[in-house]
Structures are given as structure tokens and as C-alpha cells.
Design an enzyme around this catalytic site. Sequence first.
Site, PDB file in Angstrom:
ATOM      1  N   THR A  89       0.841  -1.200   0.000  1.00  0.00           N
ATOM      2  CA  THR A  89       0.000   0.000   0.000  1.00  0.00           C
ATOM      3  C   THR A  89       0.874   1.247   0.000  1.00  0.00           C
ATOM      4  O   THR A  89       1.982   1.225   0.539  1.00  0.00           O
ATOM      5  CB  THR A  89      -0.900   0.075   1.261  1.00  0.00           C
ATOM      6  OG1 THR A  89      -0.069  -0.027   2.415  1.00  0.00           O
ATOM      7  CG2 THR A  89      -1.942  -1.025   1.287  1.00  0.00           C
ATOM      8  N   ILE A  90       0.342   2.306  -0.596  1.00  0.00           N
ATOM      9  CA  ILE A  90       0.942   3.627  -0.352  1.00  0.00           C
ATOM     10  C   ILE A  90       0.347   4.067   0.987  1.00  0.00           C
ATOM     11  O   ILE A  90      -0.867   4.000   1.193  1.00  0.00           O
ATOM     12  CB  ILE A  90       0.665   4.640  -1.493  1.00  0.00           C
ATOM     13  CG1 ILE A  90       1.234   6.015  -1.130  1.00  0.00           C
ATOM     14  CG2 ILE A  90      -0.792   4.728  -1.877  1.00  0.00           C
ATOM     15  CD1 ILE A  90       1.206   7.032  -2.291  1.00  0.00           C
ATOM     16  N   SER A  91       1.213   4.450   1.918  1.00  0.00           N
ATOM     17  CA  SER A  91       0.748   4.805   3.262  1.00  0.00           C
ATOM     18  C   SER A  91      -0.155   6.034   3.219  1.00  0.00           C
ATOM     19  O   SER A  91      -0.145   6.801   2.249  1.00  0.00           O
ATOM     20  CB  SER A  91       1.943   5.096   4.170  1.00  0.00           C
ATOM     21  OG  SER A  91       2.782   3.966   4.248  1.00  0.00           O
ATOM     22  N   HIS A 109       2.801   9.705   6.162  1.00  0.00           N
ATOM     23  CA  HIS A 109       3.923  10.327   5.443  1.00  0.00           C
ATOM     24  C   HIS A 109       4.322  11.628   6.138  1.00  0.00           C
ATOM     25  O   HIS A 109       5.508  11.936   6.283  1.00  0.00           O
ATOM     26  CB  HIS A 109       3.532  10.607   3.984  1.00  0.00           C
ATOM     27  CG  HIS A 109       3.454   9.371   3.129  1.00  0.00           C
ATOM     28  ND1 HIS A 109       2.582   9.260   2.077  1.00  0.00           N
ATOM     29  CD2 HIS A 109       4.151   8.211   3.163  1.00  0.00           C
ATOM     30  CE1 HIS A 109       2.747   8.072   1.496  1.00  0.00           C
ATOM     31  NE2 HIS A 109       3.692   7.419   2.135  1.00  0.00           N
ATOM     32  N   SER A 127       5.488   2.918  -3.503  1.00  0.00           N
ATOM     33  CA  SER A 127       5.077   3.803  -4.601  1.00  0.00           C
ATOM     34  C   SER A 127       6.187   4.749  -5.043  1.00  0.00           C
ATOM     35  O   SER A 127       6.132   5.309  -6.135  1.00  0.00           O
ATOM     36  CB  SER A 127       3.886   4.652  -4.145  1.00  0.00           C
ATOM     37  OG  SER A 127       4.298   5.519  -3.080  1.00  0.00           O
ATOM     38  N   GLU A 168      13.266  -1.517  -2.574  1.00  0.00           N
ATOM     39  CA  GLU A 168      11.942  -2.150  -2.630  1.00  0.00           C
ATOM     40  C   GLU A 168      12.151  -3.529  -3.273  1.00  0.00           C
ATOM     41  O   GLU A 168      12.835  -3.628  -4.289  1.00  0.00           O
ATOM     42  CB  GLU A 168      11.012  -1.259  -3.481  1.00  0.00           C
ATOM     43  CG  GLU A 168       9.759  -1.901  -3.999  1.00  0.00           C
ATOM     44  CD  GLU A 168       8.835  -2.397  -2.885  1.00  0.00           C
ATOM     45  OE1 GLU A 168       8.514  -1.630  -1.963  1.00  0.00           O
ATOM     46  OE2 GLU A 168       8.457  -3.588  -2.961  1.00  0.00           O
ATOM     47  N   HIS A 169      11.556  -4.577  -2.685  1.00  0.00           N
ATOM     48  CA  HIS A 169      11.877  -5.920  -3.190  1.00  0.00           C
ATOM     49  C   HIS A 169      10.981  -6.396  -4.334  1.00  0.00           C
ATOM     50  O   HIS A 169      11.306  -7.386  -4.980  1.00  0.00           O
ATOM     51  CB  HIS A 169      11.897  -6.947  -2.041  1.00  0.00           C
ATOM     52  CG  HIS A 169      10.590  -7.121  -1.357  1.00  0.00           C
ATOM     53  ND1 HIS A 169      10.334  -8.135  -0.472  1.00  0.00           N
ATOM     54  CD2 HIS A 169       9.447  -6.397  -1.417  1.00  0.00           C
ATOM     55  CE1 HIS A 169       9.110  -8.037  -0.019  1.00  0.00           C
ATOM     56  NE2 HIS A 169       8.557  -6.984  -0.582  1.00  0.00           N
ATOM     57  N   GLY A 202      15.200  -5.160   1.605  1.00  0.00           N
ATOM     58  CA  GLY A 202      15.463  -4.020   2.476  1.00  0.00           C
ATOM     59  C   GLY A 202      15.815  -4.400   3.899  1.00  0.00           C
ATOM     60  O   GLY A 202      16.230  -3.541   4.681  1.00  0.00           O
TER      61      GLY A 202
HETATM   62  N1  SAH Z   1       6.308   4.277   2.023  1.00  0.00           N
HETATM   63  C1  SAH Z   1       5.758   3.388   1.028  1.00  0.00           C
HETATM   64  C2  SAH Z   1       5.208   2.182   1.756  1.00  0.00           C
HETATM   65  C3  SAH Z   1       4.858   1.066   0.889  1.00  0.00           C
HETATM   66  S1  SAH Z   1       4.153  -0.333   1.757  1.00  0.00           S
HETATM   67  C4  SAH Z   1       4.647   4.157   0.304  1.00  0.00           C
HETATM   68  O1  SAH Z   1       3.973   4.931   0.971  1.00  0.00           O
HETATM   69  O2  SAH Z   1       4.442   3.958  -0.897  1.00  0.00           O
HETATM   70  C5  SAH Z   1       5.610  -1.171   2.235  1.00  0.00           C
HETATM   71  C6  SAH Z   1       6.482  -1.615   1.110  1.00  0.00           C
HETATM   72  O3  SAH Z   1       7.540  -2.384   1.670  1.00  0.00           O
HETATM   73  C7  SAH Z   1       5.807  -2.514   0.079  1.00  0.00           C
HETATM   74  O4  SAH Z   1       5.957  -1.941  -1.177  1.00  0.00           O
HETATM   75  C8  SAH Z   1       6.557  -3.832   0.182  1.00  0.00           C
HETATM   76  O5  SAH Z   1       6.709  -4.504  -1.056  1.00  0.00           O
HETATM   77  C9  SAH Z   1       7.907  -3.362   0.736  1.00  0.00           C
HETATM   78  N2  SAH Z   1       8.663  -4.397   1.414  1.00  0.00           N
HETATM   79  C10 SAH Z   1       8.196  -5.311   2.301  1.00  0.00           C
HETATM   80  N3  SAH Z   1       9.180  -6.148   2.690  1.00  0.00           N
HETATM   81  C11 SAH Z   1      10.312  -5.733   2.047  1.00  0.00           C
HETATM   82  C12 SAH Z   1      11.650  -6.192   2.018  1.00  0.00           C
HETATM   83  N4  SAH Z   1      12.052  -7.267   2.724  1.00  0.00           N
HETATM   84  N5  SAH Z   1      12.549  -5.528   1.257  1.00  0.00           N
HETATM   85  C13 SAH Z   1      12.159  -4.455   0.508  1.00  0.00           C
HETATM   86  N6  SAH Z   1      10.898  -3.990   0.467  1.00  0.00           N
HETATM   87  C14 SAH Z   1       9.979  -4.616   1.232  1.00  0.00           C
END
Ligand code: SAH
Length: 248
Positions: A58-60, A65, A89, A115-116, A152
Site C-alpha cells: 500500500t501507499i501509506s 507520510h 510507490s 523495494e523488493h 530491504g
Molecule cells: N512508504 C511506502 C510504503 C509502501 S508499503 C509508500 O507509501 O508507498 C511497504 C512496502 O515495503 C511494500 O511496497 C513492500 O513490497 C515493501 N517491502 C516489504 N518487505 C520488504 C523487504 N524485505 N525488502 C524491501 N521492500 C519490502
Amino acid sequence: MAWRCSAASNSGLIDNLASAHLLTTPRLISAFKAIDRGCFSPRRPYDDAPQALGFGATISAPHMHAAAAESLAAFLVPGAKVLDIGSGSGYLVAVFAKLVVQGDDEERGKVFGVEHIRELNEAARERFTAALGEDGERMLADGDVVFRTGDGRYGWPGEQFDAIHIGAAIPTVTDALLAQLKSPGKMFVPVGSPDESQYIYEITKDSAGNVTREQKFGVSYVPLADSHYYYARGSTIVPLTRTSDVGL
Ligand code: SAH
């Protein structure tokens, strides 16, 4: 109240976050106004709520933010090096870039996102250039902003950062991640697992290297997990919908 911050436009949303005192630092308010959330959120970008990106990510919500940026504000200055783990995002990478990537070559800041989910990361790069135009393309070409596809949980080995934002919940903050924080530096991180309570922690390293942890408030984040966890939740990106299509 956070949900009352919803609006019909980006500037309306940011004005509402400022009126609710969720955004208070003027240069943060300018940066949030300069980055249109409509380029990053597939649905209802100006609602103060998280939105699905696909793959269970999700986008938070805008108020989260805002809380993250306010928490890290002292370190989000021109020339700073910032890491966004779970950059999703790409929205916060864009806001951070607006704040730190300024000035001459030597002193220009850097923002790294990790981002994975490859598909999300490729979309994030496109969303980033849609939001920042030629400036964004230049930042990517010069390596001032880097979107890396990877796990990450290891952070960005070999680098140290003034500010680290973690956008997904982790059970504990490892020493390896802490070591990637400069002295001084600050981390904003949701700690906990999906089944139990999660809290935002602010972790600060002072200039002598002393670390303090402060528990702030309860939250509900997706986990910083193995990529299988996300691939099991869907395999398509939710496409961006033009604001006019959703009747805002
Ligand atoms: N701040 C971002 C949050 C996205 S949600 C926003 O507002 O758009 C969290 C994100 O963490 C997801 O996209 C998910 O795929 C990523 N994520 C989860 N586990 C991860 C990991 N081990 N390594 C990298 N990214 C990861």
C-alpha cells in the site's frame, strides 16, 4: 483528526494536514505541495487513507507520510543522505529528494530507495519522473536518486545515512541497520509483526554514537518480509487512475 484531512486536490490535502498540525515545518509543507500524490496513488490520492498498490503493498496514508517527514525533519536538509526501505510507490523518495537533492555536485544530497517487488519499483521510477519531470530524470541519471530492487532487511550495505525511513514493520531493528545510521542520524521505523501491536519508534544516534529509542504511537503497517509473502498476494500493479475518472 487524520481522516478529516482528505481533500479534492494535492494542495487542499497538504493545507488540511497543516491546519491539523500534522505538518508544521514550512519547508516540508512546500516539498509536500511540490510533489503531487496523484502521480503515486492509484486510487483516491487525496483521501487521508492508505491505498492498494498491488502485491499486497500500500501507499501509506498522507498523515503517516507527514509524521515520518516531521520526525526526520532536522535531517532532511540539503546535502543529506537518506534511505527509504520498502519504498513502495516511491512517494517518500520523491518528497525526500525535493528536500535534500540541492546545491553543487559535491554537496548535493542523495536519496536511495530499496523495494523488493521489481514491478512496483519499476512503476515507482516512472511515477517519480512523472512527478518531478526533467528534474527527476536528471536526479536519476546523475545517481542522486536510486531505486534499488532488493531485500530491504539488509538496508543498503556499505553506506551510511543521515536519515532512514522504514515503510514496513520489522520485528526488531538489527545492529546491521543501526550501523547504517550516521552519527548523528535518525531512523523512523514501525516495529512489531502483523499479528501483534506495532509502534513507531524514533531511533536517534547522537554525534558521539550513543543510540536512544523512543516509542511513539501505535500503527498498522504491512510487514518487512520475504518477497514470497507479497507475490502470494497478487501479481499485478494497480494502475494509476486519473483523478477525474474517480469523480474527485
Ligand atoms: N512508504 C511506502 C510504503 C509502501 S508499503 C509508500 O507509501 O508507498 C511497504 C512496502 O515495503 C511494500 O511496497 C513492500 O513490497 C515493501 N517491502 C516489504 N518487505 C520488504 C523487504 N524485505 N525488502 C524491501 N521492500 C519490502
